[in-house]
Each structure stands twice: as structure tokens, then as C-alpha cells.
Design a protein around this motif. Structure first.
Motif, PDB file in Angstrom:
ATOM      1  N   ARG A 293       0.839  -1.197   0.000  1.00 19.62           N
ATOM      2  CA  ARG A 293       0.000   0.000   0.000  1.00 19.62           C
ATOM      3  C   ARG A 293       0.875   1.249   0.000  1.00 19.62           C
ATOM      4  NH1 ARG A 293      -5.393  -1.497   1.593  1.00 19.62           N
ATOM      5  NH2 ARG A 293      -5.480  -3.716   1.134  1.00 19.62           N
ATOM      6  N   LYS A 294       0.389   2.260  -0.699  1.00 24.25           N
ATOM      7  CA  LYS A 294       1.168   3.494  -0.825  1.00 24.25           C
ATOM      8  C   LYS A 294       0.555   4.614   0.015  1.00 24.25           C
ATOM      9  CE  LYS A 294       4.055   1.690  -3.823  1.00 24.25           C
ATOM     10  NZ  LYS A 294       3.497   0.333  -3.968  1.00 24.25           N
ATOM     11  N   ILE A 295       1.387   5.596   0.317  1.00 21.87           N
ATOM     12  CA  ILE A 295       0.978   6.735   1.136  1.00 21.87           C
ATOM     13  C   ILE A 295      -0.330   7.322   0.603  1.00 21.87           C
ATOM     14  CG2 ILE A 295       2.448   8.352  -0.170  1.00 21.87           C
ATOM     15  CD1 ILE A 295       2.954   9.771   2.561  1.00 21.87           C
ATOM     16  N   GLY A 296      -1.237   7.645   1.527  1.00 26.96           N
ATOM     17  CA  GLY A 296      -2.566   8.108   1.131  1.00 26.96           C
ATOM     18  C   GLY A 296      -3.624   7.044   1.393  1.00 26.96           C
ATOM     19  N   ASP A 297      -3.178   5.761   1.400  1.00 30.27           N
ATOM     20  CA  ASP A 297      -4.077   4.641   1.717  1.00 30.27           C
ATOM     21  C   ASP A 297      -4.400   4.696   3.214  1.00 30.27           C
ATOM     22  OD1 ASP A 297      -5.013   2.002   2.455  1.00 30.27           O
ATOM     23  OD2 ASP A 297      -4.199   1.291   0.553  1.00 30.27           O
ATOM     24  N   GLU A 298      -5.669   4.675   3.562  1.00 28.25           N
ATOM     25  CA  GLU A 298      -6.020   4.877   4.974  1.00 28.25           C
ATOM     26  C   GLU A 298      -5.573   3.731   5.873  1.00 28.25           C
ATOM     27  OE1 GLU A 298     -10.708   3.450   5.126  1.00 28.25           O
ATOM     28  OE2 GLU A 298     -10.213   5.586   4.905  1.00 28.25           O
ATOM     29  N   THR A 299      -5.295   2.566   5.274  1.00 29.36           N
ATOM     30  CA  THR A 299      -4.743   1.446   6.054  1.00 29.36           C
ATOM     31  C   THR A 299      -3.458   1.857   6.768  1.00 29.36           C
ATOM     32  OG1 THR A 299      -5.621  -0.043   4.397  1.00 29.36           O
ATOM     33  CG2 THR A 299      -3.985  -0.957   5.868  1.00 29.36           C
ATOM     34  N   LEU A 300      -2.706   2.750   6.127  1.00 27.27           N
ATOM     35  CA  LEU A 300      -1.411   3.165   6.682  1.00 27.27           C
ATOM     36  C   LEU A 300      -1.563   4.173   7.817  1.00 27.27           C
ATOM     37  CD1 LEU A 300       0.548   3.513   3.343  1.00 27.27           C
ATOM     38  CD2 LEU A 300       0.801   1.706   5.042  1.00 27.27           C
ATOM     39  N   GLU A 301      -2.779   4.628   8.043  1.00 25.41           N
ATOM     40  CA  GLU A 301      -3.011   5.616   9.109  1.00 25.41           C
ATOM     41  C   GLU A 301      -3.932   5.060  10.178  1.00 25.41           C
ATOM     42  OE1 GLU A 301      -4.266   9.180   7.133  1.00 25.41           O
ATOM     43  OE2 GLU A 301      -2.475   9.201   5.872  1.00 25.41           O
ATOM     44  N   THR A 302      -4.003   3.730  10.247  1.00 26.01           N
ATOM     45  CA  THR A 302      -4.912   3.061  11.176  1.00 26.01           C
ATOM     46  C   THR A 302      -4.099   2.299  12.224  1.00 26.01           C
ATOM     47  OG1 THR A 302      -6.454   2.800   9.336  1.00 26.01           O
ATOM     48  CG2 THR A 302      -6.866   1.453  11.282  1.00 26.01           C
TER      49      THR A 302
ATOM     50  N   VAL B 163       0.850  -4.203   3.833  1.00 22.34           N
ATOM     51  CA  VAL B 163       0.239  -5.132   2.887  1.00 22.34           C
ATOM     52  C   VAL B 163      -1.264  -5.268   3.168  1.00 22.34           C
ATOM     53  CG1 VAL B 163       2.348  -6.372   2.301  1.00 22.34           C
ATOM     54  CG2 VAL B 163       0.987  -7.166   4.241  1.00 22.34           C
ATOM     55  N   GLY B 164      -1.809  -4.283   3.882  1.00 17.00           N
ATOM     56  CA  GLY B 164      -3.254  -4.190   4.019  1.00 17.00           C
ATOM     57  C   GLY B 164      -3.854  -4.983   5.165  1.00 17.00           C
ATOM     58  N   VAL B 165      -2.989  -5.469   6.074  1.00 13.68           N
ATOM     59  CA  VAL B 165      -3.489  -6.280   7.191  1.00 13.68           C
ATOM     60  C   VAL B 165      -3.267  -5.506   8.495  1.00 13.68           C
ATOM     61  CG1 VAL B 165      -3.281  -8.470   8.424  1.00 13.68           C
ATOM     62  CG2 VAL B 165      -2.922  -8.401   5.946  1.00 13.68           C
ATOM     63  N   LEU B 166      -4.347  -5.233   9.199  1.00 15.46           N
ATOM     64  CA  LEU B 166      -4.257  -4.364  10.390  1.00 15.46           C
ATOM     65  C   LEU B 166      -3.950  -5.176  11.638  1.00 15.46           C
ATOM     66  CD1 LEU B 166      -7.141  -1.910   9.509  1.00 15.46           C
ATOM     67  CD2 LEU B 166      -4.681  -1.444   9.497  1.00 15.46           C
ATOM     68  N   ARG B 167      -2.787  -5.829  11.614  1.00 19.01           N
ATOM     69  CA  ARG B 167      -2.315  -6.623  12.744  1.00 19.01           C
ATOM     70  C   ARG B 167      -0.937  -6.140  13.151  1.00 19.01           C
ATOM     71  NH1 ARG B 167      -5.114 -10.610  15.261  1.00 19.01           N
ATOM     72  NH2 ARG B 167      -6.982 -11.110  14.072  1.00 19.01           N
ATOM     73  N   ARG B 168      -0.604  -6.317  14.452  1.00 16.99           N
ATOM     74  CA  ARG B 168       0.671  -5.809  14.972  1.00 16.99           C
ATOM     75  C   ARG B 168       1.782  -6.822  14.698  1.00 16.99           C
ATOM     76  NH1 ARG B 168      -0.806  -1.210  17.558  1.00 16.99           N
ATOM     77  NH2 ARG B 168       1.284  -0.820  18.356  1.00 16.99           N
ATOM     78  N   ILE B 169       2.229  -6.842  13.444  1.00 13.04           N
ATOM     79  CA  ILE B 169       3.294  -7.746  13.004  1.00 13.04           C
ATOM     80  C   ILE B 169       4.263  -6.947  12.148  1.00 13.04           C
ATOM     81  CG2 ILE B 169       3.886  -9.823  11.693  1.00 13.04           C
ATOM     82  CD1 ILE B 169       0.907 -10.674  12.028  1.00 13.04           C
ATOM     83  N   VAL B 170       5.577  -7.081  12.436  1.00 12.35           N
ATOM     84  CA  VAL B 170       6.571  -6.491  11.554  1.00 12.35           C
ATOM     85  C   VAL B 170       7.669  -7.516  11.271  1.00 12.35           C
ATOM     86  CG1 VAL B 170       6.145  -4.181  12.532  1.00 12.35           C
ATOM     87  CG2 VAL B 170       8.114  -5.479  13.300  1.00 12.35           C
ATOM     88  N   VAL B 171       8.281  -7.374  10.113  1.00 15.32           N
ATOM     89  CA  VAL B 171       9.482  -8.141   9.785  1.00 15.32           C
ATOM     90  C   VAL B 171      10.596  -7.130   9.507  1.00 15.32           C
ATOM     91  CG1 VAL B 171       8.251 -10.153   8.916  1.00 15.32           C
ATOM     92  CG2 VAL B 171       8.879  -8.346   7.320  1.00 15.32           C
ATOM     93  N   ILE B 172      11.800  -7.485   9.949  1.00 16.95           N
ATOM     94  CA  ILE B 172      12.955  -6.597   9.796  1.00 16.95           C
ATOM     95  C   ILE B 172      14.150  -7.458   9.428  1.00 16.95           C
ATOM     96  CG2 ILE B 172      14.585  -5.090  11.039  1.00 16.95           C
ATOM     97  CD1 ILE B 172      12.261  -4.219  12.843  1.00 16.95           C
TER      98      ILE B 172
END
Ligand code: ZN
Length: 163
Positions: free
Chosen positions: A7-16, A52-61
Motif C-alpha cells: 500500500r502506498k501513502i494516502g491509503d487509509e490502512t497506513l493511518e490506522t 500489505v493491508g493487514v491491520l495486525r501488529r506484526i513487523v518483519v525486519i
């Protein structure tokens, strides 16, 4: 395993604000595999589930390209010092900006077996942890940039540090 659409900036998923993972499932294991594939495919050093559009607290680094960390429900429990550095984000293609982050970070999280562990990081790893944890709270690095966003160098390589 599959590469997912970032998802790119502007997508509300990124601000949730994302929800914690309460129980590991096959579905979440598959999501984590896909997040790793997607991060490596894009030459990123980190990726958060909302990207990637999934509102779960998961990160990979993975700041080295061969040593991935999976952090579920991460919480930053200690920070020290400050560093100012360029950051990029796979959700903000072609741009970089200077952000102030702690020089040292300790984060507590669950691994893929839902076991608690702690990870300490400095330099790039500290920045990546902060950047990715911010995504889980709907915070984009672009809101923290000192000065202006700049165009990224055209020749993007691994050490362009896109997160
Ligand atoms: Zn990012």
C-alpha cells in the motif's frame, strides 16, 4: 509464499492503529512468509503488516539481508540517545527524508511460536524497529521528517534502507 501488493501513502490502512495478534494461526504464518518475500523482493529492510493491508501488529525486519526478525505485538521498552538519518519507506516510493530516532532501542515482542523475546538494536536496526513499530500505530515517517522529503537516488540498492 507470495509477494503482496504494498500500500502506498494516502491509503487509509497506513493511518490506522493495528490490533494485536492473540493467537497464532496458519493464516498468520502465511502472512509472515509473504511479508518476508515482499520485503526481500522490494529490497527493503523492514515491512509492517498494514503495508500489505493487514491491520495486525506484526513487523518483519532484516538489516543484513540474511537474518530476519519477526516481531509480533512489539513494544519498545527502552531507548537511549539520538541519531539523525535518512529514512525511506516502501509505501513512499522514490522518496527519503531525515528523521530523528533513538540511537539504541530495546523491543519486547513475540516470535512465530508466540514466545516472548527481546531484541536490542543500534544504528540502522534501531531506526528500523522504530519505523516499523510506528506503522502499527498508523504513523508514517513522513510526519516526522525534518525539513522536506527529497527524491531518493535513482540507483536503489539494499543500503538505501527502505522500510
Ligand atoms: Zn515504512
Amino acid at each position: 509464499m507470495a509477494i503482496r501488493n504494498v500500500r502506498k501513502i494516502g491509503d487509509e490502512t497506513l493511518e490506522t492503529v493495528c490490533r494485536p495478534v492473540k493467537k497464532m494461526t496458519d493464516h498468520i504464518q502465511e502472512l509472515i512468509d509473504d511479508m518476508l518475500d515482499t520485503m526481500y523482493d522490494a529490497n527493503g529492510v523492514g515491512l509492517a503488516a498494514p503495508q500489505v493491508g493487514v491491520l495486525r501488529r506484526i513487523v518483519v525486519i532484516d538489516v543484513t539481508g540474511e537474518d530476519p526478525y519477526v516481531l509480533i505485538n512489539p513494544e519498545i521498552v527502552e531507548t537511549q540517545g539520538e541519531q539523525e538519518c535518512y529514512e525511506g519507506c516502501l509505501s513512499v516510493p522514490g522518496k527519503v527524508g531525515v528523521v530523528t530516532r533513538p540511537a539504541y532501542v530495546k523491543v519486547r515482542a513475540l516470535n512465530r511460536d508466540m514466545e516472548e523475546f527481546e531484541l536490542e538494536g543500534e544504528e540502522l536496526l534501531a531506526r528500523a524497529i522504530c519505523h516499523e513499530c510506528d506503522h502499527l500505530d498508523g504513523i508514517m515517517y513522513t510526519t516526522k521528517v525534518i525539513g522536506e522529503l527529497e527524491d531518493a537516488p535513482l540507483n536503489t540498492e539494499k543500503d538505501d534502507e527502505e522500510e
